[in-house]
Design an enzyme around this catalytic site. Structure first.
Site, PDB file in Angstrom:
ATOM      1  N   ALA A  15      51.107 -89.691 -38.921  1.00 35.65           N
ATOM      2  CA  ALA A  15      52.196 -91.015 -38.530  1.00 35.65           C
ATOM      3  C   ALA A  15      53.170 -90.090 -39.314  1.00 35.65           C
ATOM      4  O   ALA A  15      54.177 -89.879 -38.660  1.00 35.65           O
ATOM      5  CB  ALA A  15      50.760 -91.468 -39.875  1.00 35.65           C
ATOM      6  N   CYS A  16      53.591 -91.033 -41.025  1.00 31.21           N
ATOM      7  CA  CYS A  16      55.481 -91.493 -41.200  1.00 31.21           C
ATOM      8  C   CYS A  16      55.288 -89.415 -42.204  1.00 31.21           C
ATOM      9  O   CYS A  16      56.403 -88.737 -42.693  1.00 31.21           O
ATOM     10  CB  CYS A  16      55.258 -92.412 -42.827  1.00 31.21           C
ATOM     11  N   SER A  17      53.732 -88.838 -42.703  1.00 27.78           N
ATOM     12  CA  SER A  17      54.207 -88.005 -42.897  1.00 27.78           C
ATOM     13  C   SER A  17      54.231 -86.725 -42.257  1.00 27.78           C
ATOM     14  O   SER A  17      53.445 -85.135 -42.069  1.00 27.78           O
ATOM     15  CB  SER A  17      52.501 -87.139 -43.875  1.00 27.78           C
TER      16      SER A  17
END
Length: 372
Positions: free
Chosen positions: A155-157
């Site tokens: 995801a966002c990481s």
């Protein structure tokens, strides 16, 4: 001793953008039509009316003022409220691969070396266009790169996890250089009919070349240390997948798009990330209060400001805690890399900074870098 170097970065930005004013106008037109269609049920209390959105609400909640998108018309159509991105044939370069190639070409040009020196391609993003073949392999072929390639999703990481993976390949001797790309078509998984989140995401692609210090030329950034952390949570979730996307009842269902419980995410993630940064800095012998700049994941201005204050022990100056949310919105894994790519000026040799991401999972990644 061999270590990893961030040698170059690249950025692809779509040529279409949507202002908050335009987005609010489209959402409110949709909400008005919905409320009119369900007027009787609303009077009876069987259906809750949709609350109008506003520019003031969006900017206070997020700090976002506009976002870049691949298709503006579809998003702003009150009868559609979603991008219209035609599916391409199997013999055509996919839209996400095309974005990645453009960002990668910019990074490669800045790097100044032939692609024959790249041994691996990683595609790290929050959503992939298909389960297989890997998007990274499609990008690898389009760029004429040998070696191997694979996709990864945190995801966002995803970008910091990708950098960590590239660093490990290099320090382990597997390859001399890695290309990592982060194509994000976040508008395609955003529910533009949800007032609480219709403003969050934008589309973009970033690219990073990580190289061995044995072959790196002057310039670039020494990677001082990387750390990853995950902790399961349902507070940010997207249930779309190959097991449910063909079911008629699943098409258009809100839980098949991005959903989150924002207040719970803030309460959980901010202290987790702040503590992780400070602890990792201490392990590396770095004074976190002396960081010249932080390039944080561009999720929400309130989260970024809170983390900045916690890490630096004071109110950060604008140049110390980079914010690109106002123009790009949340671009998932690409956000921290956009900030790094656009705002790494003013560093002298030896100056230290931090690339950091956090998001669904929960997941978080820290990458401390020093100007060479």
């Amino acid at each position: 001793m061999t270590h990893a170097v961030i040698a170059a970065t690249g950025l692809f930005t779509p040529d279409q953008s949507i202002s908050n004013e335009e987005l609010v106008s489209a959402y409110n037109a949709y909400a008005d039509a919905y409320n009119a269609e369900h007027a009787a049920q609303i009077v009876e209390g069987d259906v809750a009316p949709l609350t109008p959105s506003s520019v003031e609400f969006i900017e206070k909640a997020s700090g976002i003022k506009s976002r870049f998108v691949l298709d503006k018309a579809g998003v702003l159509d009150p009868e559609r409220m979603a991008p219209n991105i035609p599916e391409r044939g199997n013999d055509e370069l996919s839209i996400m691969a095309e974005m990645a190639v453009k960002a990668a070409q910019q990074a490669i040009a800045a790097w100044g070396k032939p692609v024959s020196e790249i041994g691996a391609v990683l595609c790290a993003a929050s959503n992939m266009p298909r389960p297989y073949p890997a998007l990274a392999i499609e990008v690898q072929q389009a760029l004429g790169i040998e070696g191997f390639a694979f996709d990864m999703n945190v995801a966002c990481s995803s970008a910091t996890f990708g950098i960590k993976t590239a660093v490990d390949f290099i320090t382990g001797g597997s390859v001399k250089a890695v290309l990592m790309v982060n194509p994000e078509v976040c508008s395609a998984h955003l529910n533009f009919k949800d007032r609480d989140s219709h403003f969050i995401f934008g589309d973009v692609c970033t690219a990073v070349i990580v190289e061995s210090s044995d072959t790196a030329g002057p310039g670039g950034w020494d990677v001082l240390g990387t750390r990853l952390k995950t902790s399961f949570s349902n507070n940010i979730r997207n249930n779309f997948g190959f097991l449910n996307n063909a079911a008629p009842e699943g098409i258009g269902a809100p839980d098949k798009l991005f959903i989150q419980q924002g207040r719970k995410v803030f309460k959980d993630v901010v202290p987790m990330v702040s503590d992780m940064i400070v602890d990792h800095a201490g392990e590396l012998g770095i004074d976190p209060t002396a960081l010249k700049r932080m390039w944080l994941h561009q999720a929400n201005i309130n989260m970024n400001q809170f983390i900045g204050r916690k890490v630096l022990g004071r109110e950060p100056e604008p140049h110390e805690n980079v914010i690109i949310l106002d123009d790009y919105a949340n671009t998932s894994s690409a956000g921290s890399i956009i900030a790094f790519h656009l705002h790494h000026d003013g560093f002298e040799a030896g100056d230290t900074g931090l690339i950091c991401s956090f998001g669904a999972g929960y997941s978080a990644g820290t990458v401390f870098v020093r100007k060479r």
